[in-house]
Design a protein around this motif. Sequence first.
Motif, PDB file in Angstrom:
ATOM      1  N   ALA A 195       0.825  -1.212   0.000  1.00 24.21           N
ATOM      2  CA  ALA A 195       0.000   0.000   0.000  1.00 24.21           C
ATOM      3  C   ALA A 195       0.858   1.261   0.000  1.00 24.21           C
ATOM      4  O   ALA A 195       0.574   2.226  -0.709  1.00 24.21           O
ATOM      5  CB  ALA A 195      -0.937  -0.009   1.209  1.00 24.21           C
ATOM      6  N   TYR A 196       1.931   1.230   0.803  1.00 26.57           N
ATOM      7  CA  TYR A 196       2.825   2.386   0.895  1.00 26.57           C
ATOM      8  C   TYR A 196       4.281   1.950   0.849  1.00 26.57           C
ATOM      9  O   TYR A 196       4.625   0.870   1.331  1.00 26.57           O
ATOM     10  CB  TYR A 196       2.604   3.165   2.209  1.00 26.57           C
ATOM     11  N   LEU A 197       5.110   2.812   0.292  1.00 33.30           N
ATOM     12  CA  LEU A 197       6.561   2.676   0.397  1.00 33.30           C
ATOM     13  C   LEU A 197       6.998   3.815   1.307  1.00 33.30           C
ATOM     14  O   LEU A 197       6.724   4.977   1.026  1.00 33.30           O
ATOM     15  CB  LEU A 197       7.218   2.806  -0.978  1.00 33.30           C
ATOM     16  N   VAL A 198       7.635   3.466   2.405  1.00 30.05           N
ATOM     17  CA  VAL A 198       8.035   4.472   3.386  1.00 30.05           C
ATOM     18  C   VAL A 198       9.559   4.476   3.474  1.00 30.05           C
ATOM     19  O   VAL A 198      10.176   3.424   3.641  1.00 30.05           O
ATOM     20  CB  VAL A 198       7.419   4.161   4.765  1.00 30.05           C
ATOM     21  N   ILE A 199      10.144   5.650   3.345  1.00 33.24           N
ATOM     22  CA  ILE A 199      11.600   5.788   3.439  1.00 33.24           C
ATOM     23  C   ILE A 199      11.971   6.505   4.725  1.00 33.24           C
ATOM     24  O   ILE A 199      11.426   7.574   5.027  1.00 33.24           O
ATOM     25  CB  ILE A 199      12.179   6.574   2.246  1.00 33.24           C
ATOM     26  N   TYR A 200      12.876   5.890   5.462  1.00 34.64           N
ATOM     27  CA  TYR A 200      13.427   6.521   6.659  1.00 34.64           C
ATOM     28  C   TYR A 200      14.895   6.843   6.395  1.00 34.64           C
ATOM     29  O   TYR A 200      15.657   5.966   5.998  1.00 34.64           O
ATOM     30  CB  TYR A 200      13.298   5.587   7.863  1.00 34.64           C
ATOM     31  N   ASN A 242       9.536   9.695   4.968  1.00 28.06           N
ATOM     32  CA  ASN A 242       8.749  10.058   3.791  1.00 28.06           C
ATOM     33  C   ASN A 242       7.948   8.869   3.297  1.00 28.06           C
ATOM     34  O   ASN A 242       8.501   7.786   3.156  1.00 28.06           O
ATOM     35  CB  ASN A 242       9.663  10.545   2.658  1.00 28.06           C
ATOM     36  N   ALA A 243       6.670   9.087   3.029  1.00 29.34           N
ATOM     37  CA  ALA A 243       5.815   8.007   2.565  1.00 29.34           C
ATOM     38  C   ALA A 243       5.335   8.283   1.146  1.00 29.34           C
ATOM     39  O   ALA A 243       5.053   9.426   0.787  1.00 29.34           O
ATOM     40  CB  ALA A 243       4.618   7.864   3.491  1.00 29.34           C
ATOM     41  N   PHE A 244       5.273   7.223   0.353  1.00 27.53           N
ATOM     42  CA  PHE A 244       4.783   7.302  -1.014  1.00 27.53           C
ATOM     43  C   PHE A 244       3.612   6.337  -1.154  1.00 27.53           C
ATOM     44  O   PHE A 244       3.755   5.149  -0.870  1.00 27.53           O
ATOM     45  CB  PHE A 244       5.905   6.953  -1.994  1.00 27.53           C
ATOM     46  N   ASP A 245       2.483   6.883  -1.566  1.00 30.66           N
ATOM     47  CA  ASP A 245       1.277   6.074  -1.725  1.00 30.66           C
ATOM     48  C   ASP A 245       1.444   5.199  -2.963  1.00 30.66           C
ATOM     49  O   ASP A 245       1.598   5.707  -4.077  1.00 30.66           O
ATOM     50  CB  ASP A 245       0.074   7.005  -1.875  1.00 30.66           C
ATOM     51  N   ASN A 246       1.418   3.890  -2.766  1.00 28.60           N
ATOM     52  CA  ASN A 246       1.638   2.933  -3.855  1.00 28.60           C
ATOM     53  C   ASN A 246       0.338   2.248  -4.275  1.00 28.60           C
ATOM     54  O   ASN A 246       0.354   1.285  -5.003  1.00 28.60           O
ATOM     55  CB  ASN A 246       2.657   1.886  -3.367  1.00 28.60           C
ATOM     56  N   GLN A 247      -0.803   2.772  -3.804  1.00 29.15           N
ATOM     57  CA  GLN A 247      -2.068   2.054  -4.018  1.00 29.15           C
ATOM     58  C   GLN A 247      -2.535   2.060  -5.465  1.00 29.15           C
ATOM     59  O   GLN A 247      -3.203   1.137  -5.905  1.00 29.15           O
ATOM     60  CB  GLN A 247      -3.137   2.587  -3.067  1.00 29.15           C
ATOM     61  N   ALA A 248      -2.141   3.080  -6.231  1.00 33.51           N
ATOM     62  CA  ALA A 248      -2.488   3.086  -7.661  1.00 33.51           C
ATOM     63  C   ALA A 248      -1.781   1.932  -8.369  1.00 33.51           C
ATOM     64  O   ALA A 248      -2.366   1.255  -9.209  1.00 33.51           O
ATOM     65  CB  ALA A 248      -2.108   4.412  -8.297  1.00 33.51           C
ATOM     66  N   ILE A 249      -0.517   1.691  -8.000  1.00 36.00           N
ATOM     67  CA  ILE A 249       0.239   0.567  -8.568  1.00 36.00           C
ATOM     68  C   ILE A 249      -0.350  -0.751  -8.089  1.00 36.00           C
ATOM     69  O   ILE A 249      -0.539  -1.687  -8.859  1.00 36.00           O
ATOM     70  CB  ILE A 249       1.733   0.663  -8.190  1.00 36.00           C
ATOM     71  N   SER A 250      -0.670  -0.840  -6.784  1.00 33.31           N
ATOM     72  CA  SER A 250      -1.125  -2.117  -6.228  1.00 33.31           C
ATOM     73  C   SER A 250      -2.474  -2.541  -6.802  1.00 33.31           C
ATOM     74  O   SER A 250      -2.828  -3.708  -6.772  1.00 33.31           O
ATOM     75  CB  SER A 250      -1.186  -2.058  -4.701  1.00 33.31           C
ATOM     76  N   ALA A 251      -3.233  -1.586  -7.357  1.00 32.28           N
ATOM     77  CA  ALA A 251      -4.537  -1.900  -7.950  1.00 32.28           C
ATOM     78  C   ALA A 251      -4.415  -2.462  -9.362  1.00 32.28           C
ATOM     79  O   ALA A 251      -5.375  -3.009  -9.901  1.00 32.28           O
ATOM     80  CB  ALA A 251      -5.412  -0.648  -7.965  1.00 32.28           C
TER      81      ALA A 251
END
Length: 114
Positions: free
Chosen positions: A26-31, A39-48
């Motif tokens: 759902a999300y890719l989160v970078i620490y 920083n979080a990147f919403d990956n839900q468009a890809i996951s769909a």
Amino acid sequence: SPMKILFTATEPKWEAPIDPRFGRAAYLVIYDDETQSFNAFDNQAISAEAHGAGTATSKKVYDLKPDVLITGNGPGESASKILKQMNIAIYVDAGDMTLRQSYEAFCNGTLKAL
């Protein structure tokens, strides 16, 4: 040395569970452990997407250029090929942990490397 650690996450927060799915996370989160920024990147468009989620997510990871990837089940075959071209350490089996727990396990050296 400073590192950027990327987590596959169910939600963009420290206490959220790791998303065990790589391509459909759902999300890719970078620490960034140097600046302690998150920083979080919403990956839900890809996951769909019906097909190619692993490849699309891998390309996103490539753009984000992390040093470390922490996930659950691990990337599939096509995703792994792309990830192998990057100088990235991949850790798996973190699917039953929160982001914070998996980060602590990584720091303690107890996460399973792929």
